[in-house]
Write an enzyme that holds these catalytic residues in place. Structure first.
Site, PDB file in Angstrom:
ATOM      1  N   LYS A  60       0.811  -1.228   0.000  1.00 44.46           N
ATOM      2  CA  LYS A  60       0.000   0.000   0.000  1.00 44.46           C
ATOM      3  C   LYS A  60       0.848   1.283   0.000  1.00 44.46           C
ATOM      4  CE  LYS A  60      -4.103  -2.040   2.124  1.00 44.46           C
ATOM      5  NZ  LYS A  60      -5.182  -1.822   3.111  1.00 44.46           N
ATOM      6  N   GLU A  92      -9.316 -10.858  -7.769  1.00 46.29           N
ATOM      7  CA  GLU A  92      -8.378  -9.753  -7.536  1.00 46.29           C
ATOM      8  C   GLU A  92      -7.130  -9.871  -8.417  1.00 46.29           C
ATOM      9  OE1 GLU A  92      -7.711  -9.467  -3.297  1.00 46.29           O
ATOM     10  OE2 GLU A  92      -9.748  -8.743  -2.945  1.00 46.29           O
ATOM     11  N   ASN A 124      -2.173   0.405   6.692  1.00 47.09           N
ATOM     12  CA  ASN A 124      -1.816  -0.881   7.286  1.00 47.09           C
ATOM     13  C   ASN A 124      -0.907  -1.720   6.388  1.00 47.09           C
ATOM     14  OD1 ASN A 124      -3.741  -1.664   5.462  1.00 47.09           O
ATOM     15  ND2 ASN A 124      -4.919  -2.925   6.882  1.00 47.09           N
ATOM     16  N   HIS A 140      -2.346  -5.330   1.588  1.00 49.54           N
ATOM     17  CA  HIS A 140      -3.648  -5.991   1.428  1.00 49.54           C
ATOM     18  C   HIS A 140      -3.405  -7.455   1.091  1.00 49.54           C
ATOM     19  CE1 HIS A 140      -7.674  -6.914  -0.101  1.00 49.54           C
ATOM     20  NE2 HIS A 140      -7.066  -7.465  -1.134  1.00 49.54           N
ATOM     21  N   TYR A 142     -12.372  -2.193  -4.422  1.00 56.65           N
ATOM     22  CA  TYR A 142     -12.925  -2.311  -3.064  1.00 56.65           C
ATOM     23  C   TYR A 142     -14.456  -2.233  -3.058  1.00 56.65           C
ATOM     24  CZ  TYR A 142      -8.404  -2.159  -0.630  1.00 56.65           C
ATOM     25  OH  TYR A 142      -7.158  -2.456  -0.128  1.00 56.65           O
TER      26      TYR A 142
END
Ligand code: CMP
Length: 138
Positions: free
Chosen positions: A10, A127, A113, A116, A50
């Site tokens: 990320k 995905e 965070n 993913h 998402y």
């Protein structure tokens, strides 16, 4: 069973120069990289990726965050890749993540965070195909 999964390194990880460390961590845990590239997601791409979270209160912030800088989607292969990646990543909120997990080492907050990971084999297939053509998985 050998399985495929998708991770996204990320924006916080790219910004904090942790991309290489996270890729090394994944390789040390036995993941083979099938495909990977750096990409700066458009808003439409982040919304689509998402979409499963579109009713959640954090959806707009998540989309804004995921488009705030470049990310690295990587298609990975390993025995039990989906479950194993989720163990190696740690809990969604880095403050709840076990010591030594990627989110505990590199994550800053529930939003920033670090990484993913797909949550099921079905979503992993969806995905991976979101970012890579079958011919790009080598
Ligand atoms: P990820 O595994 O990429 O999937 C959805 C993301 O939403 C999740 O990681 C978090 O980074 C982000 N997120 C932001 N706020 C929340 C929240 N309150 N609960 C769950 N996920 C959140």
């Amino acid at each position: 069973m050998t399985q495929q999964t998708l991770t996204i390194i990320k924006p916080d990880s790219v910004e904090n120069h942790n991309t290489g460390k996270i890729i090394a961590h994944l390789e040390n845990e036995g993941f083979r990289i099938l495909a990977g590239r750096m990409v700066h997601l458009t808003e439409a791409q982040a919304r689509a990726f998402y979409a499963v979270h579109k009713e959640r209160p954090f959806y707009n912030d998540l989309v804004a965050y995921m488009t705030s800088g470049p990310v690295w989607p990587l298609a990975l292969e390993r025995k039990d890749a989906v479950t194993y990646l989720r163990q190696v990543m740690g809990a969604t909120n880095p403050s709840d993540a076990d010591a030594g997990t990627i989110r505990s080492l590199y994550g800053e907050s529930i939003e920033r965070n670090s990484i993913h990971g797909s949550d099921s084999p079905e979503n992993a297939a969806i995905e991976i195909s979101f970012f890579f053509a079958a011919s790009e998985l080598v």
